[in-house]
Design a protein around this motif. Structure first.
Motif, short mmCIF file in Angstrom:
data_model
loop_
_atom_site.label_atom_id
_atom_site.label_comp_id
_atom_site.label_asym_id
_atom_site.label_seq_id
_atom_site.Cartn_x
_atom_site.Cartn_y
_atom_site.Cartn_z
N ILE A 393 0.83 -1.12 -0.41
CA ILE A 393 0.16 0.05 -0.03
C ILE A 393 0.97 1.68 0.26
O ILE A 393 1.45 1.56 0.60
CB ILE A 393 -0.86 -0.29 1.35
CG1 ILE A 393 -1.50 -0.95 0.96
CG2 ILE A 393 -2.23 1.28 1.53
CD1 ILE A 393 -2.66 -1.24 0.02
N PRO A 394 0.88 2.14 -1.03
CA PRO A 394 1.49 3.04 -1.43
C PRO A 394 1.98 4.26 0.11
O PRO A 394 0.30 4.13 0.74
CB PRO A 394 1.26 4.45 -2.26
CG PRO A 394 0.67 3.68 -2.74
CD PRO A 394 -0.11 2.28 -2.05
N PRO A 395 2.46 4.93 0.65
CA PRO A 395 3.52 4.65 0.63
C PRO A 395 4.37 4.09 1.37
O PRO A 395 5.86 4.70 1.14
CB PRO A 395 3.94 6.41 0.61
CG PRO A 395 3.49 6.79 1.90
CD PRO A 395 1.89 6.03 1.80
N PHE A 396 3.85 3.18 1.75
CA PHE A 396 5.34 2.50 2.36
C PHE A 396 6.07 1.26 1.49
O PHE A 396 5.86 1.07 1.00
CB PHE A 396 4.22 0.56 2.92
CG PHE A 396 3.31 1.76 4.16
CD1 PHE A 396 3.82 1.95 5.84
CD2 PHE A 396 1.88 2.26 4.15
CE1 PHE A 396 3.28 1.59 6.17
CE2 PHE A 396 1.32 3.43 5.18
CZ PHE A 396 1.70 3.01 6.51
N SER A 397 6.96 0.67 1.77
CA SER A 397 8.27 0.33 0.90
C SER A 397 7.79 -0.65 0.55
O SER A 397 8.77 -0.63 -0.64
CB SER A 397 9.09 -0.08 2.47
OG SER A 397 9.15 -0.72 3.10
N GLY A 398 6.91 -1.65 0.75
CA GLY A 398 6.82 -2.89 -0.51
C GLY A 398 6.12 -1.94 -1.55
O GLY A 398 6.27 -3.11 -2.16
N PHE A 399 5.47 -1.08 -1.37
CA PHE A 399 4.88 -0.93 -3.12
C PHE A 399 5.98 -0.50 -3.74
O PHE A 399 5.37 -0.94 -4.91
CB PHE A 399 3.94 0.62 -2.32
CG PHE A 399 4.05 1.21 -3.72
CD1 PHE A 399 2.33 0.78 -4.29
CD2 PHE A 399 4.17 2.33 -3.78
CE1 PHE A 399 2.52 1.63 -5.40
CE2 PHE A 399 3.90 3.13 -5.14
CZ PHE A 399 3.06 2.75 -5.93
N PHE A 400 6.91 0.64 -2.64
CA PHE A 400 7.73 0.84 -4.98
C PHE A 400 8.59 -0.47 -4.61
O PHE A 400 8.72 -0.90 -5.91
CB PHE A 400 8.93 1.86 -3.70
CG PHE A 400 8.20 2.44 -3.52
CD1 PHE A 400 7.62 4.06 -4.38
CD2 PHE A 400 7.48 3.24 -2.39
CE1 PHE A 400 6.99 5.01 -4.21
CE2 PHE A 400 6.80 4.71 -1.71
CZ PHE A 400 7.13 5.14 -3.13
N SER A 401 8.67 -1.27 -4.30
CA SER A 401 9.66 -3.12 -4.87
C SER A 401 9.03 -3.44 -5.22
O SER A 401 9.47 -4.10 -6.17
CB SER A 401 10.40 -3.15 -3.59
OG SER A 401 9.34 -3.28 -2.78
N LYS A 402 7.99 -4.05 -4.86
CA LYS A 402 6.62 -4.63 -5.70
C LYS A 402 6.19 -4.03 -6.96
O LYS A 402 5.96 -4.74 -7.60
CB LYS A 402 5.56 -5.44 -4.52
CG LYS A 402 4.69 -6.06 -5.44
CD LYS A 402 3.38 -6.67 -3.79
CE LYS A 402 4.09 -8.12 -3.01
NZ LYS A 402 2.93 -7.87 -2.02
#
Length: 634
Positions: A393-402
Motif C-alpha cells: 500500500i503506498p507510500p510504504f516501502s513494499g509498494f515501491f519495490s513490488k
C-alpha cells in the motif's frame, strides 16, 4: 581505515564473536550478551562505512590465492567484490542481525542455552556476509553450507520438543537435496568458464569484446537453480520453511529477512548473465516464481498460526524476487530484497512480542489471541506498518519495490529484449498481480483476526503475561522506519546498481494498488459476514471455500513427498533390516556354531575310558580287515 580492510572486518567480527562465545560462554556468562551484540553492531557500522565509501562507483576488489586445485588454471581465491549490490545487502544483513541480537537479549532472557544460541546467530551472520562479499564461488559455497548447519542448530534450539527436532532435520535434508546439484553446477560453470571468480565469469558473458559462450547454459542454470530453490524456499523445495517456525522467533526473523533464504536470490542476481544465456532457463525460473507466489499466498491465507502465515508470506515475496530475475531485472529483485528484509524482520519480531505477551508459544494461533491491541500497543502499531508494507500500500516501502517487480514484468511482456522471452514476462506479470491481491487479503485477515476481536466472538481471553522488555519494543520501532521509508530510495538506488529506472509507472501502479485494495476490502467484507453469520472471526474458510482445507495443509505437498520418497526409503530400510537379520545374521551364526558343534562331537568321543578306546580300536581293525579281504577277493 581503507575500504578493503573495513570490508574484511565486517564478516570477521561476528565470526570472532561466535568463536569467543563458544570458548568462554560457559565460564563467563556475563560476557555473552556484550560479545553477541557489540561485534555485530560494529560490523553494521563498518558495513555502512564500506557502502558509503563505495558509493555506487566502480566495484572495489581484492584477492589472494588460498589453494590450488587439480587444475592449476582454477585456483581458489579469497576474493572480495564490493559493488553496489553487495555493499547494500551487507548493510541489510548486519542491521537486521544487530536488531535480532538486541531483541534476543530480552526474548531469550533466562534461556540456559542462550550462549550457544548467540554464538550460532553470530556465525550465521558471518556466513551470509561471506556469501555477499566474496567473488569466488568455492568460498561462497563455504558460507552457503555454514548457513545450512547454523539453521539446523538454531531451528532445533528447543530440541526437547519433537516439532523442533523434526523441523531442524527437515530443513537440513531439503536444503542439502538442492545443494548437491548446486555443487555440480558450480563445478560445471567453473570448468567451462575457466575460473571460479564471479566477476570474471560475468565479464566474459557480457562484454561486447568477448566471444565467450557457455556450452551448456541451460543445464548449468538449472543445476544452480536447484540449490537456489532449496536455500530460498522456492517450489518444490519450499516445504522446510513453514516447519522451521518451531525455532525461536528471532531466528525466524534472521532467516527470513537477511540470511539463508536471501542468499539464493542474491546468488542469481550476481550470476544473472548465466541464467540470461538460456531463454529456457528464464522461462523455468518464471514458472517456478509464479507457482511459488500463487501457492504460498493461498496457503498463507488459510493459516491460523501467525508464524506459519508469515513463513508462507516470505516464500511468496521471494517468488516476487525470482520473478524479477526471470525477466532479467536484478535491480528490481534486489530492491525488493532490501525492503522485504526490513518489513519482514519487523513482522516476525512483532509476532514474537505478541507471543511473549500471550504467555506461551502455543498461543501463536490468531484465533486464540484477544485484547493484544490494548496489551501490546507497540507490536500492534509496528505490525500495522509492516503489514501495510507487505500488502504494498503506498507510500510504504513494499509498494515501491513490488511495483518495480511488476513494472519489470510488464516491460518484458510488452517489449521483450536482451533475450528475455515475452512468455516469461506474462507469466510473472499475471502471477504477480494475482498474488498482490492475495497478499493484501491475508495481510488484512491477520490484522483483523489478531487485533480486532468483535465483542463476544471469543469467550476466553489469553492469559495475562508480563509485557515485552523495552529493548524488544525499541527494536520494533527501529525497524518500522525503513519499513515505512525505504521505498522512497527508488530514485537513488539505480546509482548503486546498474542504472535503469525503479520509479513506479502509472499503469502497473494502478493495477497493483487496485488489486491490493480489492484483496483487503474483500477480506474485510468476508470477516464482517463471518462474524454476523455465526460469530466466527476468521474469514478464510469463506474466502477459500473447498480449497481451504488443502491450503491449510500446504496443498499436501509433504504427503506427496512422503508417498514418493519417505515411504519407499523406509520400506527399503525394512527390507535391508530383514535381510540382515534373516539371511546375513543366519550365515554368521552358522559359521560361528559349526566349530562349536564339531568341538562338542569331538569332546563326546574323548571319554577317558581305556576300554572304550580299545573297543573302538578293535572295531576299526575288524572293519579294515573285512575291507581288505573283500578287495583281495575281487
Amino acid at each position: 581505515m581503507n575500504t578493503t580492510t573495513a570490508a574484511v572486518l565486517v564478516p570477521l567480527l561476528p565470526f570472532a564473536a561466535a568463536a569467543l562465545i563458544l570458548l568462554t560462554g560457559r565460564r563467563a556468562p556475563g560476557y555473552v550478551r556484550p560479545l553477541a551484540v557489540l561485534p555485530t553492531l560494529t560490523a553494521a557500522g563498518l558495513a555502512v562505512f564500506v557502502a558509503l565509501r563505495q558509493g555506487g562507483d566502480e566495484p572495489i576488489g581484492a584477492a589472494t590465492r588460498l589453494t590450488r586445485t587439480g587444475n592449476d588454471a582454477l585456483p581458489i581465491e579469497l576474493a572480495l567484490r564490493l559493488d553496489g549490490f553487495a555493499v547494500l545487502v551487507a548493510v541489510l544483513v548486519t542491521v537486521v542481525a544487530s536488531c535480532v541480537q538486541l531483541y534476543s537479549t530480552g526474548y531469550l532472557r533466562g534461556d540456559p542455552r542462550y550462549p550457544s544460541y548467540a554464538a550460532l546467530v553470530s556465525l550465521f551472520t558471518a556466513a551470509m556476509l561471506l556469501v555477499v562479499y566474496t567473488d569466488d564461488l568455492i568460498v561462497l559455497l563455504v558460507g552457503w553450507e555454514v548457513m545450512g548447519i547454523c539453521s539446523y542448530f538454531l531451528v532445533g534450539h528447543y530440541w526437547e520438543t519433537a516439532a523442533a527436532r523434526s523441523a531442524s532435520f527437515k530443513a537440513f535434508l531439503v536444503t542439502k537435496l538442492g545443494d548437491v546439484p548446486f555443487l555440480i553446477g558450480i563445478l560445471a560453470l567453473a570448468s567451462e568458464a575457466g575460473t571460479f571468480r564471479v566477476s570474471t565469469i560475468v565479464t566474459r558473458l557480457t562484454s561486447p569484446l568477448s566471444d565467450f559462450e557457455l556450452d551448456h547454459p541451460t543445464l548449468i542454470a538449472l543445476l544452480l537453480l536447484a540449490g537456489v530453490a532449496g536455500k530460498s524456499a522456492q517450489v518444490p523445495l519450499h516445504t522446510w520453511l513453514p516447519d522451521a517456525m518451531a525455532g525461536p522467533t528471532p531466528v525466524s526473523a534472521l532467516i527470513h529477512a537477511a540470511t539463508m533464504v536471501a542468499a539464493g536470490v542474491f546468488l542469481v542476481a550476481r550470476l544473472l548473465p548465466v541464467f540470461a544465456a538460456s531463454a529456457a532457463a528464464l522461462v523455468v525460473l518464471a514458472v517456478v516464481a509464479a507457482l511459488t507466489m500463487l501457492g504460498s499466498a493461498l496457503a498463507a491465507l488459510a493459516q491460523d498460526d501467525v508464524k506459519r502465515l508469515l513463513a508462507y508470506s516470505t516464500i511468496g515475496q521471494l517468488g516476487f524476487m525470482t520473478g524479477a530475475l526471470a525477466v532479467a531485472d536484478r535491480e528490481a529483485a534486489v530492491f525488493h530484497l532490501l525492503t522485504h528484509g526490513a518489513f519482514k524482520a519487523l513482522l516476525f519480531l512483532a509476532a514474537g512480542v505478541l507471543i511473549h505477551t500471550a504467555g506461551t508459544a502455543s498461543l501463536a494461533a490468531m484465533s486464540r489471541m484477544r485484547g493484544l491491541k490494548r496489551r501490546a500497543p507497540d507490536a500492534y502499531w509496528t505490525m500495522t506498518i509492516g503489514l501495510l508494507a507487505l500488502a504494498a500500500i503506498p507510500p510504504f516501502s513494499g509498494f515501491f519495490s513490488k511495483e518495480a517487480v511488476i513494472g519489470a514484468a510488464e516491460h518484458a511482456a510488452l517489449e521483450p529484449e536482451h533475450g528475455v522471452p515475452a512468455s516469461a514476462g506474462w507469466i510473472v506479470l499475471v502471477a504477480g498481480l494475482t498474488t498482490a491481491l492475495l497478499t493484501a487479503a491475508y495481510a488484512a485477515r491477520m490484522w483483523l483476526v489478531a487485533f480486532h476481536d468483535p465483542v463476544g466472538a471469543r469467550p476466553d481471553p489469553t492469559p495475562v503475561h508480563e509485557s515485552a522488555s523495552p529493548v524488544m519494543t525499541a527494536v520494533l520501532w527501529l525497524l518500522a522506519l525503513p519499513a515505512l521509508l525505504l521505498g522512497l530510495a527508488y530514485g537513488t538506488l539505480p546509482d548503486w546498481f546498474d542504472g535503469g529506472d525503479l520509479a513506479p509507472t502509472l499503469t502497473t501502479s494502478v493495477l497493483a494498488t487496485g488489486a491490493a485494495l480489492t484483496g483487503g476490502i474483500v477480506c474485510y467484507a468476508a470477516w464482517r459476514r463471518a462474524y454476523e453469520g455465526d460469530g466466527l472471526v476468521d474469514p478464510a474458510p469463506g474466502l477459500l471455500g473447498p480449497l481451504h482445507r488443502h491450503a491449510v495443509a500446504g496443498f499436501h505437498l509433504d504427503n506427496a513427498y512422503a508417498a514418493a520418497f519417505v515411504r519407499p526409503v523406509r520400506a527399503a530400510a525394512r527390507l535391508v533390516r530383514f535381510l540382515d537379520a534373516a539371511v546375513i545374521d543366519t550365515y554368521v551364526r552358522g559359521t560361528a556354531a559349526a566349530p562349536g558343534l564339531l568341538g562338542a562331537l569331538t569332546r563326546r568321543a574323548q571319554t577317558g575310558n581305556v576300554q572304550t578306546y580299545l573297543s573302538a580300536l578293535a572295531a576299526g581293525s575288524l572293519v579294515l580287515a573285512v575291507a581288505a579281504v573283500l578287495v583281495a577277493g575281487e
